[in-house]
Scaffold this motif. Structure first.
Motif, PDB file in Angstrom:
ATOM      1  N   HIS A 219       0.809  -1.214   0.000  1.00 14.96           N
ATOM      2  CA  HIS A 219       0.000   0.000   0.000  1.00 14.96           C
ATOM      3  C   HIS A 219       0.843   1.264   0.000  1.00 14.96           C
ATOM      4  O   HIS A 219       0.334   2.365  -0.248  1.00 14.96           O
ATOM      5  CB  HIS A 219      -0.905   0.019   1.236  1.00 14.96           C
ATOM      6  CG  HIS A 219      -0.132   0.095   2.522  1.00 14.96           C
ATOM      7  ND1 HIS A 219       0.499  -1.009   3.072  1.00 14.96           N
ATOM      8  CD2 HIS A 219       0.142   1.142   3.348  1.00 14.96           C
ATOM      9  CE1 HIS A 219       1.111  -0.644   4.188  1.00 14.96           C
ATOM     10  NE2 HIS A 219       0.908   0.658   4.368  1.00 14.96           N
ATOM     11  N   SER A 220       2.133   1.129   0.284  1.00 18.19           N
ATOM     12  CA  SER A 220       3.003   2.290   0.434  1.00 18.19           C
ATOM     13  C   SER A 220       4.009   2.363  -0.711  1.00 18.19           C
ATOM     14  O   SER A 220       4.834   1.463  -0.881  1.00 18.19           O
ATOM     15  CB  SER A 220       3.752   2.223   1.772  1.00 18.19           C
ATOM     16  OG  SER A 220       4.730   3.234   1.857  1.00 18.19           O
ATOM     17  N   LEU A 221       3.951   3.423  -1.495  1.00 19.26           N
ATOM     18  CA  LEU A 221       4.897   3.599  -2.589  1.00 19.26           C
ATOM     19  C   LEU A 221       6.314   3.762  -2.057  1.00 19.26           C
ATOM     20  O   LEU A 221       7.261   3.174  -2.609  1.00 19.26           O
ATOM     21  CB  LEU A 221       4.502   4.823  -3.424  1.00 19.26           C
ATOM     22  CG  LEU A 221       5.479   5.214  -4.540  1.00 19.26           C
ATOM     23  CD1 LEU A 221       5.665   4.079  -5.535  1.00 19.26           C
ATOM     24  CD2 LEU A 221       5.002   6.483  -5.251  1.00 19.26           C
ATOM     25  N   ALA A 222       6.485   4.542  -1.001  1.00 19.08           N
ATOM     26  CA  ALA A 222       7.822   4.788  -0.460  1.00 19.08           C
ATOM     27  C   ALA A 222       8.486   3.484  -0.010  1.00 19.08           C
ATOM     28  O   ALA A 222       9.663   3.235  -0.302  1.00 19.08           O
ATOM     29  CB  ALA A 222       7.743   5.775   0.699  1.00 19.08           C
ATOM     30  N   LEU A 223       7.714   2.645   0.695  1.00 20.93           N
ATOM     31  CA  LEU A 223       8.286   1.398   1.187  1.00 20.93           C
ATOM     32  C   LEU A 223       8.585   0.425   0.046  1.00 20.93           C
ATOM     33  O   LEU A 223       9.600  -0.275   0.071  1.00 20.93           O
ATOM     34  CB  LEU A 223       7.329   0.747   2.193  1.00 20.93           C
ATOM     35  CG  LEU A 223       7.116   1.535   3.495  1.00 20.93           C
ATOM     36  CD1 LEU A 223       6.100   0.840   4.382  1.00 20.93           C
ATOM     37  CD2 LEU A 223       8.447   1.698   4.239  1.00 20.93           C
ATOM     38  N   GLN A 224       7.722   0.390  -0.952  1.00 21.91           N
ATOM     39  CA  GLN A 224       7.984  -0.497  -2.090  1.00 21.91           C
ATOM     40  C   GLN A 224       9.194  -0.024  -2.895  1.00 21.91           C
ATOM     41  O   GLN A 224       9.941  -0.847  -3.430  1.00 21.91           O
ATOM     42  CB  GLN A 224       6.751  -0.583  -2.986  1.00 21.91           C
ATOM     43  CG  GLN A 224       5.609  -1.397  -2.404  1.00 21.91           C
ATOM     44  CD  GLN A 224       5.969  -2.865  -2.179  1.00 21.91           C
ATOM     45  OE1 GLN A 224       5.640  -3.446  -1.156  1.00 21.91           O
ATOM     46  NE2 GLN A 224       6.642  -3.475  -3.137  1.00 21.91           N
TER      47      GLN A 224
END
Length: 410
Positions: free
Chosen positions: A138-143
């Motif tokens: 759900h998180s672009l930053a984490l992916q």
């Protein structure tokens, strides 16, 4: 750092200038600029080609400069694509589900939305539950962090196990190939958590940009690919220009001597192997949103073998050679397999280039190996009059076997 790289390697500035002119030229000829001389589909092809040039740089660092023939680098490329693909597929499906459920009289709960998203994504493999590996999707930053972290961690673990055991040569190549095959076979399973043979699709539809035409999105991704290639080339040049690069070349030429001189050979090999895997992961994360789909077939061992062929044709041990090789083969492959080359009738047999392109590629590799081992980059060296140092057959410094400072800067 930049000044040092440019001082030690004059080809960097020339490469960046050519890349900038190429990017501006493609932009000016695109549909967005109003000329439309270059179609959106071909801009996607050019963007994907730039990503392949970036992974070719990574391959050249480990093979051309360090002597590690890795036949598994497309595993890292594919993992980078899967990491960004998870976010793209989750976010796009989330937007579709929330839009369809917004018309309900009773607003849906968070758990109902999550269940609907899971059913949309994993229904094709007979499931509706999110696997644990999707916990950060759900998180672009984490992916984006995982784009670099997952390939890097796999390379770190594999490299530590292989290099500490001093596995070298063809045995290491077989191990890297086995690693890639094992990963591909695992991903083919429906319970892998990544939709098995179906892979991740619809990646070209960037979330939140439904009203933006594909021509614009394709150009943005092309710019991102060009920017990444420029940074990657500058970073790779920095690595090979200093003492670290000299040690890498020494390991390639005579690993035993470097070890006897007291250098931690395994550490150097592990660092460059891991760094190259991270670069490959970033290249994959930019490639697959332009390709639109990723599945396990993309990372089978044959893809990594093709990568080695590209670097060999371009000229290993030359960063610009790796880029030239990847770009040339990619564009020529598109030309041959896209049906743009008319078939040749021999009377008794018709040569269809879609079927014969791989034979042409294999023959090119054999011819380059036999008659032009330095590849296209070597031909450029002859044309420009650039001579590379001969590190064998004579003393290179004040004592036998020493390395002149002038050569250490090349």
């Amino acid at each position: 750092m930049i000044r040092s790289v440019l001082a030690h390697n004059s080809s960097v500035l020339l490469f960046l200038a050519c890349l900038g002119v190429f990017t501006i030229g493609v932009t000016a000829l695109s549909e967005i600029a109003g000329t439309g001389l270059i179609s959106t589909s071909f801009i996607k092809t050019l963007g994907k080609t730039l990503c392949l040039c970036l992974i070719a740089l990574a391959m050249d660092l480990v093979w051309g400069y360090t002597g590690i023939l890795s036949l598994g680098h497309f595993a890292f490329f594919g993992l980078g694509g899967y990491m960004i693909g998870m976010w793209l597929m989750y976010e796009r499906t989330h937007n579709i589900v929330t839009a369809s459920l917004s018309n309900n009289v009773i607003p849906p709960t968070a758990s109902e939305i999550e269940a609907a998203i899971g059913n949309q994504i994993f229904g094709v493999v007979g499931s509706s539950d999110f696997p644990i590996i999707w916990i950060l999707s759900h998180s672009l930053a984490l992916q984006l962090i995982l784009v670099a972290a997952v390939p890097g961690l796999l390379a770190l673990i594999f490299g530590w196990l292989a290099f500490r055991s001093r596995v070298t040569g063809v045995y290491l190549s077989i191990l890297t190939q086995a690693m890639t095959l094992a990963l591909a076979l695992y991903l083919f399973q429906n319970d892998s958590g990544l939709r098995g043979n179906n892979g991740l699709s619809g990646l070209q539809n960037l979330p939140g940009l439904n009203s933006v035409p594909q021509a614009t999105v394709s150009l943005w991704l092309f710019w991102a690919s060009a920017f990444a290639l420029g940074l990657g080339y500058l970073f790779a040049s920095w690595i090979v220009s200093g003492k670290f690069g000299s040690v890498l070349r020494a390991i390639r030429d005579d690993e035993a001597r470097v070890r006897f001189l007291g250098y931690p050979v395994e550490s150097y090999k592990l660092i460059i192997f891991t760094v190259s895997a991270v670069i490959a992961g970033i290249a994959g994360a930019l490639y697959y949103p332009q390709a639109g789909i990723i599945n396990p077939a993309e990372i089978t061992p044959i893809a990594s073998i093709y990568l080695a062929v590209w670097v060999a044709i371009g000229g290993r041990g030359r960063l610009y050679g790796a880029v030239i090789g990847a770009a040339s083969v990619s564009l020529v492959s598109t030309w041959f397999t896209g049906g743009q080359v008319p078939p040749i009738s021999l009377g008794f047999y018709t040569i269809n280039w879609v079927d014969w392109w791989q034979v042409v590629l294999g023959l090119s590799f054999v011819l380059v190996t036999l008659f032009a081992p330095k590849g296209i980059g070597g031909l450029l060296d002859l044309w420009t009059g650039h001579k590379r140092p001969n590190r064998h057959g004579k003393d290179l410094g004040p004592c036998s076997g020493a390395l002149q400072e002038r050569e250490a800067e090349i």
